[in-house]
Design a protein around this motif. Structure first.
Motif, PDB file in Angstrom:
ATOM      1  N   CYS A  52     109.721  81.763  82.794  1.00 19.65           N
ATOM      2  CA  CYS A  52     111.079  81.368  82.452  1.00 19.65           C
ATOM      3  C   CYS A  52     111.805  82.380  81.579  1.00 19.65           C
TER       4      CYS A  52
ATOM      5  N   PRO B  63     120.967  79.312  80.899  1.00 16.44           N
ATOM      6  CA  PRO B  63     121.554  78.833  79.650  1.00 16.44           C
ATOM      7  C   PRO B  63     120.598  78.878  78.461  1.00 16.44           C
TER       8      PRO B  63
ATOM      9  N   LYS C  43     122.644  77.135  91.827  1.00 18.84           N
ATOM     10  CA  LYS C  43     123.158  77.832  90.644  1.00 18.84           C
ATOM     11  C   LYS C  43     122.163  78.862  90.111  1.00 18.84           C
TER      12      LYS C  43
ATOM     13  N   THR D  72     115.316  68.635  85.862  1.00 16.57           N
ATOM     14  CA  THR D  72     115.903  69.965  86.107  1.00 16.57           C
ATOM     15  C   THR D  72     114.812  70.994  86.381  1.00 16.57           C
TER      16      THR D  72
ATOM     17  N   PRO E 120     115.470  77.956  89.843  1.00 21.71           N
ATOM     18  CA  PRO E 120     114.485  77.559  90.866  1.00 21.71           C
ATOM     19  C   PRO E 120     113.904  76.172  90.599  1.00 21.71           C
TER      20      PRO E 120
ATOM     21  N   CYS F  73     114.766  84.702  82.600  1.00 17.75           N
ATOM     22  CA  CYS F  73     116.127  84.175  82.753  1.00 17.75           C
ATOM     23  C   CYS F  73     116.633  83.457  81.500  1.00 17.75           C
TER      24      CYS F  73
HETATM   25  C1  HEC Z   1     115.962  83.113  88.120  1.00 17.80           C
HETATM   26  C2  HEC Z   1     116.415  82.703  86.840  1.00 17.80           C
HETATM   27  C3  HEC Z   1     115.780  81.475  86.214  1.00 17.80           C
HETATM   28  C4  HEC Z   1     114.458  81.225  85.986  1.00 17.80           C
HETATM   29  C5  HEC Z   1     113.271  82.109  86.314  1.00 17.80           C
HETATM   30  C6  HEC Z   1     114.399  79.956  85.301  1.00 17.80           C
HETATM   31  N1  HEC Z   1     115.649  79.440  85.138  1.00 17.80           N
HETATM   32 FE1  HEC Z   1     116.110  77.677  84.232  1.00 17.80          FE
HETATM   33  N2  HEC Z   1     118.065  77.971  84.703  1.00 17.80           N
HETATM   34  C7  HEC Z   1     118.591  79.077  85.334  1.00 17.80           C
HETATM   35  C8  HEC Z   1     120.024  78.899  85.517  1.00 17.80           C
HETATM   36  C9  HEC Z   1     120.968  79.896  86.143  1.00 17.80           C
HETATM   37  C10 HEC Z   1     120.325  77.609  85.011  1.00 17.80           C
HETATM   38  C11 HEC Z   1     121.688  76.920  84.992  1.00 17.80           C
HETATM   39  C12 HEC Z   1     121.882  76.138  86.268  1.00 17.80           C
HETATM   40  C13 HEC Z   1     123.287  75.593  86.378  1.00 17.80           C
HETATM   41  O1  HEC Z   1     124.230  76.305  86.048  1.00 17.80           O
HETATM   42  O2  HEC Z   1     123.413  74.452  86.843  1.00 17.80           O
HETATM   43  C14 HEC Z   1     119.079  77.063  84.485  1.00 17.80           C
HETATM   44  C15 HEC Z   1     118.947  75.819  83.892  1.00 17.80           C
HETATM   45  C16 HEC Z   1     117.811  75.349  83.280  1.00 17.80           C
HETATM   46  C17 HEC Z   1     117.714  74.127  82.528  1.00 17.80           C
HETATM   47  C18 HEC Z   1     118.862  73.139  82.312  1.00 17.80           C
HETATM   48  C19 HEC Z   1     119.714  73.578  81.162  1.00 17.80           C
HETATM   49  C20 HEC Z   1     120.904  72.650  80.963  1.00 17.80           C
HETATM   50  O3  HEC Z   1     121.799  73.083  80.261  1.00 17.80           O
HETATM   51  O4  HEC Z   1     120.874  71.525  81.463  1.00 17.80           O
HETATM   52  C21 HEC Z   1     116.450  74.012  82.059  1.00 17.80           C
HETATM   53  C22 HEC Z   1     115.874  72.909  81.199  1.00 17.80           C
HETATM   54  C23 HEC Z   1     115.732  75.168  82.545  1.00 17.80           C
HETATM   55  N3  HEC Z   1     116.585  75.965  83.290  1.00 17.80           N
HETATM   56  C24 HEC Z   1     114.393  75.416  82.293  1.00 17.80           C
HETATM   57  C25 HEC Z   1     113.697  76.437  82.921  1.00 17.80           C
HETATM   58  C26 HEC Z   1     112.261  76.576  82.834  1.00 17.80           C
HETATM   59  C27 HEC Z   1     111.339  75.676  82.035  1.00 17.80           C
HETATM   60  C28 HEC Z   1     111.933  77.663  83.584  1.00 17.80           C
HETATM   61  C29 HEC Z   1     110.572  78.230  83.870  1.00 17.80           C
HETATM   62  C30 HEC Z   1     109.638  77.353  84.548  1.00 17.80           C
HETATM   63  C31 HEC Z   1     113.157  78.219  84.119  1.00 17.80           C
HETATM   64  N4  HEC Z   1     114.197  77.443  83.699  1.00 17.80           N
HETATM   65  C32 HEC Z   1     113.222  79.364  84.889  1.00 17.80           C
HETATM   66  C33 HEC Z   1     117.905  80.195  85.715  1.00 17.80           C
HETATM   67  C34 HEC Z   1     116.522  80.343  85.691  1.00 17.80           C
END
Ligand code: HEC
Length: 180
Positions: free
Chosen positions: A99, A113, A140, A132, A143, A102
């Motif tokens: 994670c 975010p 968006k 989520t 993944p 990103c």
């Molecule tokens: C490739 C990039 C990427 C990776 C890797 C990634 N994320 Fe995200 N994540 C995002 C983006 C972009 C958003 C915003 C989505 C939206 O705009 O709706 C997000 C949103 C979230 C949110 C919601 C935040 C909110 O404000 O509601 C959470 C919780 C989250 N990610 C946790 C994780 C976790 C835990 C991991 C690893 C397992 C992870 N993310 C890996 C890109 C990523």
């Protein structure tokens, strides 16, 4: 036997010989020496294998997550995991691996975010954060992780993300709705 080896001592009719050590005995000696060197190198120098403590921790974490998995998913079961240091430590590790690219190493936000502020795009309740992470927001760029990491790791990650909540690290400006 006595003709091959020199007599060292004779005392009271008892002879002590300087015998050549038998090959089977030497074989065992060298095998144990080589084995112990390899063991020491593998576990203590290169640390390639988990030691006894590492194995114990690994197994008890697996056992704990099996117990956790059998519980129904709710805010309460997720919040209980937050208090479990072993769960949040492995959550942190998973976060760094999957994670951080990103969301930043401390969850302060990058492409994704800021997870340390009070604002949430998809809801800040434990079950909402779990959803989520599990299902993602694929359109968006977030993944869906349940497919690749499985349910246990998704719960562990949720517990870790809950520890970030409210830290308010400087990073990406807040997005979404402030949580009540
Ligand atoms: C490739 C990039 C990427 C990776 C890797 C990634 N994320 Fe995200 N994540 C995002 C983006 C972009 C958003 C915003 C989505 C939206 O705009 O709706 C997000 C949103 C979230 C949110 C919601 C935040 C909110 O404000 O509601 C959470 C919780 C989250 N990610 C946790 C994780 C976790 C835990 C991991 C690893 C397992 C992870 N993310 C890996 C890109 C990523």
């Amino acid at each position: 036997m006595s003709d091959k080896s020199a007599v060292h001592h004779v005392y009271d009719g008892i002879e002590e010989h300087d015998n050549v050590l038998p090959n089977w005995w030497l074989g065992i000696l060298w095998t144990t020496l080589v084995f112990s060197f390899g063991y020491w190198f593998y576990y203590h120098v290169a640390e390639m294998g988990p030691g006894q403590l590492g194995e114990y921790q690994q197994e008890s974490a697996e056992a704990a997550s099996k117990v956790a998995d059998s519980k129904p998913l709710s805010d309460e079961t997720l919040l209980a995991m937050v208090k479990d240091d072993q769960a949040t430590a492995s959550g942190r590790q998973l976060f760094q691996q999957n994670c951080a690219s990103c969301h930043g190493a401390e969850g302060q936000g990058l492409i994704g975010p800021n997870l340390t502020d009070n604002a949430w795009l998809h809801g800040g309740k434990p079950v909402e954060i779990h959803k989520t992470i599990s299902e993602g927001a694929v359109a968006k760029g977030m993944p869906a992780w349940e497919r690749t990491l499985g349910p246990t790791r998704v719960r562990t990650l949720t517990a870790y993300v809950l520890t970030l909540k409210g830290r308010n690290l400087p990073g990406k400006p807040p997005q979404g709705e402030p949580e009540q």
